[in-house]
Scaffold this motif. Structure first.
Motif, mmCIF file in Angstrom:
data_model
loop_
_atom_site.group_PDB
_atom_site.id
_atom_site.type_symbol
_atom_site.label_atom_id
_atom_site.label_comp_id
_atom_site.label_asym_id
_atom_site.label_seq_id
_atom_site.Cartn_x
_atom_site.Cartn_y
_atom_site.Cartn_z
ATOM 1 N N ALA A 195 90.788 -103.020 84.487
ATOM 2 C CA ALA A 195 91.865 -103.513 84.879
ATOM 3 C C ALA A 195 92.259 -103.076 86.383
ATOM 4 O O ALA A 195 91.556 -101.900 86.723
ATOM 5 C CB ALA A 195 93.242 -103.133 84.225
ATOM 6 N N ILE A 232 95.225 -101.839 89.234
ATOM 7 C CA ILE A 232 96.439 -101.354 89.351
ATOM 8 C C ILE A 232 96.665 -101.345 91.002
ATOM 9 O O ILE A 232 96.134 -100.941 91.968
ATOM 10 C CB ILE A 232 96.960 -100.002 88.896
ATOM 11 N N VAL A 261 89.993 -98.050 85.119
ATOM 12 C CA VAL A 261 90.897 -98.741 85.896
ATOM 13 C C VAL A 261 90.583 -98.559 87.428
ATOM 14 O O VAL A 261 90.046 -97.357 88.028
ATOM 15 C CB VAL A 261 92.209 -97.992 85.748
ATOM 16 N N VAL A 271 99.414 -101.809 81.934
ATOM 17 C CA VAL A 271 98.177 -102.223 81.674
ATOM 18 C C VAL A 271 97.614 -102.586 80.403
ATOM 19 O O VAL A 271 96.757 -103.577 80.251
ATOM 20 C CB VAL A 271 97.186 -100.784 82.132
#
Length: 698
Positions: A574, A576, A600, A681
């Motif tokens: 993911a 951010i 991440v 998330v």
């Protein structure tokens, strides 16, 4: 009015009368033919503006950007034909065909004057009152540049001490921005600024007495302006006497009340709201031509002899420019240091010492509010950049634009001890006048010697927005220092906590909105803003933030708009994306997710406008399309983040107003926490997996 008939009395030459008689009919022909536009004010202002452009204004139509020219601002921009007429008569390059194309797409004569589009137009005007603020900024620049480059020369003899003429209407003087700007000009005693009020007492809704009844002349006297009154706008002798009286004032700005009858000498529509806009009708145009002694069957007529006579103003302009150039060349030879300063200011050169100062600041980051970092930049480089000046709307120390040991911009002989200064000062005290500050900054930038900055709390940027929009429209090098950037402001409560402002300003084309995450990004943002030819908004935190970008090379961080701040060891599960103080939360969330086995990437995105300028390969390297689990986190509304997080993405944002309390508690109350980011998330990853499962099941 004392003299309602057109007669040769008072004109220097019968051909002046011929030029004026025919010129004031041209707006009527233009608007009648098009069926729309604003003719009335252009008709009634023609005599006063003809005298100004022919006899008083220092300008060279063949060189509209001549540095020594006076500046003319048409604040009442809807009467653009007033200006285009004088440019046509003076020989700026406009011809009858250009007037006929007024308001047409692509013409040199747009509905409102546009800077950079039509030669000789000094600023884009139309939103009423903005031009008054621009004129104040132009006059402020003239005073400061003179003080820096020719400190021992009397203003009237100065090379760079032009006069600023501004024409405003009832609507301009009704708007708050003009009142703020005029109050500031009076306080500063801005000599060389002449504001001509077209007092026709008519607006779109009719007689202005329905809504505008104050003693305007008395108001300007109370501001500290000198006042001159011209009772008859049809009498060249009275107009000259008024202008002469204005030029005789050397210690303050001058307000000229010019009494006109809108549309004069239109017999029926003149003096009414019908003259303000729209086609007056064939019969009215014909009757006006008859009143002027012209043939009603002739259209767009201008005798060549009268036009040639009017365009002799180019000879006067060329002689004035040649004389100025000789004095300028002699000055450069006699004052090489000041000539070098002049060149630096004209080109807004960032000196090697300033660049070294920026690099040193970047190399020694501190955990601090980004407003503190911004203040360190200004204090570190201001002495090296005399073209960088500005101030705050009464919040200089809170916005951190109060530069240590810098002089304030004040009139000569100002006696205050708290803010010592003079006309060469760097720090401007705008007072609590955000709207005027924005318009004044535009005027300073338009003067061509400066990169001005203006500061206030971010929530009060709303007061400035019309001026900011015009700065973006014109592409002006202005920097806005907007501090106290989110609900993290805390105890001052929701009235002082901006929520919708980031996306509201990102929606303005041509404005770069920068919300740096830390000290390093703030230094980088200033570094790029100083070299920009368009406005930049620095949106800065009140609260302290940790250093996050110190390991990122200067050319690879904030100046690219968005960049990978921290990454997963393999392809991330993911991404951010965060801005400002929320970048620290994104890093905390990344650590938590890493402990759960979720990789991440954290992207810091201080300026989306700068990021969108990068090539596709770079943007793909930062936000790869293959990674569709994405979360944005920003302490404001999430209005535009869908573009970056996609259909599987999640937005951590503030979708209601703030609250009164400690900043960290308000942020938590409104859902801006590391835990909220972690949960987002998880939801985004779950959404991606759900879609994948559905596709595989087909």
């Amino acid at each position: 009015m004392a003299n309602t008939d057109i007669s040769p009395n008072g004109w220097r030459d019968p051909l002046d009368l011929e030029a004026v008689r025919h010129a004031r009919i041209l707006p009527l022909d233009v608007v009648q033919a098009k069926g729309n536009g604003h003719a009335g004010t252009a008709v009634s202002l023609t005599p006063a503006l003809y005298v100004l452009f022919q006899e008083y204004l220092r300008h060279d139509p063949a060189h509209p950007d001549w540095e020594g020219r006076d500046r003319f601002v048409l604040s009442a921009g809807h009467t653009s034909l007033s200006l285009y007429l004088q440019h046509y008569l003076s020989g700026y390059g406009l011809e009858l065909d250009d007037l006929k194309k007024a308001r047409a797409l692509g013409s040199l004569t747009p509905g409102h004057p546009e800077w950079g589009h039509t030669p000789g137009v000094e600023t884009t005007t139309g939103p009423l009152g903005q031009g008054v603020g621009n004129a104040v900024g132009l006059a402020m620049s003239a005073r400061r540049v003179h003080a820096l480059l020719e400190p021992d020369v009397e203003p009237d003899a100065g090379l760079f001490r032009y006069r600023t003429w501004c024409v405003a209407g009832d609507g301009c003087l009704s708007e708050g921005v003009s009142q703020e700007a005029s109050s500031l000009a009076g306080t500063l005693g801005l000599d060389g600024l002449i504001l001509v009020w077209d007092d026709n007492r008519i607006s779109i809704e009719g007689d202005t007495a329905i809504a505008f009844t104050e003693d305007v002349v008395g108001r300007y006297r109370s501001y500290g302006w000198a006042v001159v009154e011209i009772e008859d706008a049809e009498d060249p002798a009275a107009i000259r006497a008024g202008y002469d009286a204005a030029l005789a004032v050397t210690d303050r700005p001058v307000f000229i009340r010019l009494r006109t009858r809108i549309g004069h000498p239109m017999p029926t529509v003149g003096g009414t709201a019908g003259a303000h806009s729209g086609a007056p009708g064939e019969d009215e145009v014909a009757a006006t031509k008859v009143a002027l002694g012209l043939d009603p069957e002739q259209f767009f007529a201008m005798p060549q002899e009268a036009l040639d006579h009017a365009r002799r103003v180019r000879e006067r302009g060329a002689a004035a420019r040649e004389e100025w150039q000789g004095r300028y060349d002699a000055w450069r030879a006699a004052h090489p240091e000041q000539a070098a300063l002049h060149d630096r200011m004209r080109h807004r050169d960032v000196t090697p010492a300033a660049r070294e100062g920026l690099a040193a600041l970047r190399a020694q980051p501190q955990k601090a509010a980004t407003r503190i970092a911004s203040g360190a930049v200004l204090n570190g480089i201001s002495a090296e950049l005399p073209w960088l000046w500005g101030g705050s709307a009464d919040l200089a120390e809170t916005n951190n634009v109060a530069i240590k040991d810098a002089r304030s911009f004040t009139p000569t002989g100002y006696a205050g001890d708290e803010w010592p200064g003079g006309p060469d000062g760097t720090l401007v005290h705008f007072g609590i006048r955000e709207h005027a500050m924005g318009a004044v900054l535009n005027g300073i930038a338009l003067a061509g010697y400066s990169h001005p900055f203006g500061a206030t709390f971010f929530v009060f940027s709303d007061y400035m927005k019309p001026s900011v929009r015009l700065a973006a429209l014109m592409g002006l090098p202005v920097t806005y220092v907007w501090t106290h950037d989110s609900v993290g402001v805390g105890e001052d409560g929701p009235t002082h906590q901006p929520v919708e402002h980031l996306w509201a300003h990102r929606a303005i084309p041509g404005l770069d909105v920068v919300r740096p995450a830390d000290w390093v990004e703030t230094v980088d943002a200033w570094s790029r803003a100083l070299g920009s030819d368009r406005p930049t908004a620095l949106v800065l935190s009140r609260q302290g933030v940790p250093v996050v970008g110190d390991a990122v090379p200067a050319g690879e961080g904030a100046v690219r708009g968005a960049y990978v701040l921290a990454d997963a060891t393999t392809t991330p599960d993911a991404i951010i994306v965060a801005t400002g103080s929320e970048v620290g939360l994104a890093l905390q969330a990344r650590d938590t997710l890493a402990s759960e086995g979720i990789g991440v990437r954290v992207v810091s995105a201080p300026c989306l406008e700068w990021f969108e300028e990068q090539d596709l390969a770079y943007r793909e390297s930062v936000l790869p399309r293959a990674v569709t689990a994405r979360v944005s986190v920003e302490a404001g509304t999430g209005t535009g983040w869908h573009r970056y997080v996609g259909t599987n993405g999640e937005i951590v944002s503030v979708e209601e107003f703030g609250a009164s309390g400690a900043g960290d508690l308000v942020l938590a109350e409104r859902g801006i926490t590391a835990e909220a980011v972690v949960a987002a998330v998880h939801r985004s990853i779950a959404s991606v997996r759900s879609d994948e499962k559905e596709r595989n099941a087909r």
